[in-house]
Write a protein that holds these residues in place. Sequence first.
Motif, mmCIF file in Angstrom:
data_model
loop_
_atom_site.group_PDB
_atom_site.id
_atom_site.type_symbol
_atom_site.label_atom_id
_atom_site.label_comp_id
_atom_site.label_asym_id
_atom_site.label_seq_id
_atom_site.Cartn_x
_atom_site.Cartn_y
_atom_site.Cartn_z
ATOM 1 N N LYS A 115 -5.132 -29.711 14.092
ATOM 2 C CA LYS A 115 -6.403 -30.044 13.466
ATOM 3 C C LYS A 115 -7.545 -29.547 14.346
ATOM 4 O O LYS A 115 -7.595 -29.856 15.532
ATOM 5 C CB LYS A 115 -6.533 -31.558 13.267
ATOM 6 C CG LYS A 115 -5.489 -32.153 12.327
ATOM 7 C CD LYS A 115 -5.685 -33.659 12.192
ATOM 8 C CE LYS A 115 -4.636 -34.267 11.264
ATOM 9 N NZ LYS A 115 -4.807 -35.741 11.137
ATOM 10 N N GLN A 116 -8.457 -28.799 13.750
ATOM 11 C CA GLN A 116 -9.623 -28.283 14.460
ATOM 12 C C GLN A 116 -10.868 -28.740 13.723
ATOM 13 O O GLN A 116 -10.987 -28.571 12.508
ATOM 14 C CB GLN A 116 -9.584 -26.758 14.527
ATOM 15 C CG GLN A 116 -8.356 -26.217 15.252
ATOM 16 C CD GLN A 116 -8.091 -24.757 14.952
ATOM 17 O OE1 GLN A 116 -8.672 -24.189 14.025
ATOM 18 N NE2 GLN A 116 -7.202 -24.159 15.711
ATOM 19 N N THR A 117 -11.814 -29.331 14.452
ATOM 20 C CA THR A 117 -13.057 -29.790 13.839
ATOM 21 C C THR A 117 -14.220 -29.481 14.764
ATOM 22 O O THR A 117 -14.026 -29.136 15.934
ATOM 23 C CB THR A 117 -13.013 -31.308 13.566
ATOM 24 O OG1 THR A 117 -12.736 -31.998 14.796
ATOM 25 C CG2 THR A 117 -11.935 -31.662 12.552
ATOM 26 N N GLU B 194 -3.328 -31.684 18.308
ATOM 27 C CA GLU B 194 -2.020 -31.154 17.920
ATOM 28 C C GLU B 194 -0.951 -32.219 18.043
ATOM 29 O O GLU B 194 -0.956 -33.015 18.990
ATOM 30 C CB GLU B 194 -1.609 -29.973 18.814
ATOM 31 C CG GLU B 194 -2.370 -28.692 18.582
ATOM 32 C CD GLU B 194 -1.678 -27.504 19.241
ATOM 33 O OE1 GLU B 194 -0.466 -27.600 19.527
ATOM 34 O OE2 GLU B 194 -2.348 -26.494 19.474
ATOM 35 N N HIS C 230 -9.933 -30.448 19.081
ATOM 36 C CA HIS C 230 -8.675 -29.793 18.721
ATOM 37 C C HIS C 230 -7.542 -30.772 18.990
ATOM 38 O O HIS C 230 -7.348 -31.207 20.122
ATOM 39 C CB HIS C 230 -8.500 -28.518 19.554
ATOM 40 C CG HIS C 230 -7.292 -27.712 19.186
ATOM 41 N ND1 HIS C 230 -7.370 -26.504 18.511
ATOM 42 C CD2 HIS C 230 -5.971 -27.920 19.402
ATOM 43 C CE1 HIS C 230 -6.155 -26.022 18.336
ATOM 44 N NE2 HIS C 230 -5.292 -26.864 18.867
ATOM 45 N N ARG D 160 -8.530 -26.445 4.296
ATOM 46 C CA ARG D 160 -9.933 -26.374 4.683
ATOM 47 C C ARG D 160 -10.786 -27.119 3.667
ATOM 48 O O ARG D 160 -10.502 -27.068 2.465
ATOM 49 C CB ARG D 160 -10.385 -24.906 4.791
ATOM 50 C CG ARG D 160 -9.754 -24.162 5.953
ATOM 51 C CD ARG D 160 -10.330 -22.767 6.119
ATOM 52 N NE ARG D 160 -9.735 -21.818 5.198
ATOM 53 C CZ ARG D 160 -10.033 -20.511 5.171
ATOM 54 N NH1 ARG D 160 -10.925 -20.034 6.024
ATOM 55 N NH2 ARG D 160 -9.444 -19.706 4.318
ATOM 56 N N VAL E 145 1.380 -30.116 13.470
ATOM 57 C CA VAL E 145 0.112 -30.291 12.760
ATOM 58 C C VAL E 145 -0.997 -29.961 13.755
ATOM 59 O O VAL E 145 -1.064 -30.552 14.835
ATOM 60 C CB VAL E 145 -0.072 -31.724 12.229
ATOM 61 C CG1 VAL E 145 -1.436 -31.861 11.563
ATOM 62 C CG2 VAL E 145 1.037 -32.089 11.248
ATOM 63 N N ARG F 172 -2.421 -24.015 5.263
ATOM 64 C CA ARG F 172 -3.742 -24.175 5.854
ATOM 65 C C ARG F 172 -4.631 -24.959 4.892
ATOM 66 O O ARG F 172 -4.719 -24.634 3.703
ATOM 67 C CB ARG F 172 -4.380 -22.816 6.163
ATOM 68 C CG ARG F 172 -5.814 -22.938 6.661
ATOM 69 C CD ARG F 172 -6.312 -21.697 7.351
ATOM 70 N NE ARG F 172 -6.321 -20.512 6.509
ATOM 71 C CZ ARG F 172 -6.868 -19.343 6.888
ATOM 72 N NH1 ARG F 172 -7.395 -19.229 8.091
ATOM 73 N NH2 ARG F 172 -6.841 -18.305 6.086
ATOM 74 N N VAL G 74 -0.464 -27.087 8.915
ATOM 75 C CA VAL G 74 0.747 -27.896 8.860
ATOM 76 C C VAL G 74 1.933 -26.948 8.790
ATOM 77 O O VAL G 74 2.089 -26.198 7.819
ATOM 78 C CB VAL G 74 0.737 -28.838 7.638
ATOM 79 C CG1 VAL G 74 2.017 -29.675 7.617
ATOM 80 C CG2 VAL G 74 -0.499 -29.733 7.660
ATOM 81 N N THR H 51 -13.739 -26.350 10.462
ATOM 82 C CA THR H 51 -12.742 -27.390 10.279
ATOM 83 C C THR H 51 -11.553 -26.846 9.496
ATOM 84 O O THR H 51 -11.727 -26.229 8.432
ATOM 85 C CB THR H 51 -13.336 -28.590 9.522
ATOM 86 O OG1 THR H 51 -14.388 -29.157 10.303
ATOM 87 C CG2 THR H 51 -12.284 -29.647 9.260
ATOM 88 N N GLN H 52 -10.363 -27.054 10.026
ATOM 89 C CA GLN H 52 -9.156 -26.684 9.302
ATOM 90 C C GLN H 52 -7.977 -27.468 9.873
ATOM 91 O O GLN H 52 -8.001 -27.942 11.012
ATOM 92 C CB GLN H 52 -8.864 -25.186 9.394
ATOM 93 C CG GLN H 52 -8.331 -24.706 10.730
ATOM 94 C CD GLN H 52 -7.773 -23.284 10.675
ATOM 95 O OE1 GLN H 52 -7.798 -22.609 9.661
ATOM 96 N NE2 GLN H 52 -7.263 -22.820 11.792
ATOM 97 N N THR H 53 -6.931 -27.605 9.057
ATOM 98 C CA THR H 53 -5.686 -28.214 9.483
ATOM 99 C C THR H 53 -4.543 -27.270 9.137
ATOM 100 O O THR H 53 -4.478 -26.750 8.013
ATOM 101 C CB THR H 53 -5.451 -29.567 8.779
ATOM 102 O OG1 THR H 53 -6.519 -30.460 9.113
ATOM 103 C CG2 THR H 53 -4.134 -30.184 9.214
#
Length: 512
Positions: free
Chosen positions: A138-140, A120, A118, A163, A136, A161, A149, A145-147
């Motif tokens: 970001k999760q992976t 940020e 995670h 993906r 921003v 969002r 903004v 997984t998604q970002t």
Amino acid sequence: MKTTAPSLVRRGTMTRTHRPTLLALVPLCALLVGAPSALARAPAPAAKATATQAPVSDVVKAARPKGGEFFGLYLMDKKVGWLFTDLEVLPGQPARVKTTNQLVFKAMVGSRVSERMHDEERIYEAKPGGRLLSFVVKQTGDGGTQTLVGTATADGFQVVRKRPGRPDETLPKRPPTKERVEDADPPRVALLRKAKVTGFSLDGMDLESYGLSTTVEPEEQRTINGVQVKLGKAVTVSEKEKVPVVSYITQRGEMVLVDYGTTMQARKETEAVAKRLDLVEVFGLTRVVLPKPLPESARTVPGHVTLVVQGLPAKFQQQTYRQQFKPQADGSVEVTLSAAAPKARKPLPLKDPEGGENLKSTLVVESDAPAIRELAKQIVGTDKDAYRIAQKVNTWVYSNLEKDYGASADRATDVLSQKKGDCTEHSLLSVALLRAAGVPARRVDGVIYMMNQDGVPALYWHEWVEAFVGEWTQLDPTFNQVVADATHFAFGKEGNAEITPLIGALKVTAVK
């Protein structure tokens, strides 16, 4: 639940697939990676500000190491991840402040490795009371997984969002946030001012704003690397997690230690040391071993079982329709867990007895998503009986989701798309479908009785569902229980990190 994120190792939670879930780390991870919330934001180190013509915030004036700081994350003294935080003043006029937070959580769940990342970045005005201008997130890894903004506008926040494999999605505009630049590092601001500070955090997981309160406590002498050091002490509490997070900071502004209750700790380390993990098997580490197996009466419906528990704070001893508590003279508590089918069944439409939160579509639950709403209609048909609807949803989720810990997802639409997951995915999709059908519902975090291959009777962290069908009732879609049996011991709701300190603290001394 799952890991890395309340649920032990998953967004806040850690879980397994058909195995029990370790919820507390998700809430925990949610706390670590959520906005300026507790642990993740508390140790936000920053570079010294350069001279500027305009006044700058106290968060810039506070002493801190240049270049950021690394921390090893320890669960019950076992390293399960690392955290990096930084705060710097960007060149140019007007001055801006950028914060960076990175979290990696990695652990074994049975024979599998679960990992969550995670990251940020947030940009603020550098002036006193400077606004949050953009972020921003970001999760992976585990959880999907998604970002996200986000950009401030005149009347709120616009969030896009992103993906993999899907078109970018512009989310409904968020209301203006009260988060200010001082909220990026409340412990150092409080110690600089020698006074309590309050503020707000736009949480990086659900994009909701929560209040923050940080108080200064007397300095403490601690041994750091074999040397006695006088440390400033600040305690931060988030309105979301409600868990005191204690930060220890040197006179030079180095944050050397952060205590998250008695369970989790962040220790300042070099980058190389911080990233060297123990790869802990969390189910065995965090389970609550029982003195003997539970009786068969705990598995029947109606059914019941009585436990004597040590280490359960009074705030968790609330009498409910399923759990009754009797404090004992030695400080332990006797709890009777019971399960029975609901007696008061009502037809739709139903009002949420808690004001609407349990019918709300959120960034995670997504009960307003077209795919969720359409599936809910297919499952429910013309049925108006709320309890029958809950049974149908429970059975559909159990029958159509493959039990697979490695297929974690933090959002209901992702769960529906992959049709795999552990107890967290089962519960999340069930709650989304129930809300879409008009039945108030929420996730429940706690422990469940299991006996794994080693033959040791124990309680493991788990997540299940509670629905209002005229009265509250609990269901477990992971195990296809239309009434969750009395082996379910609940502590909290919706992956709340408030229960994280219970990990490693609970002990069952008797089974009756």
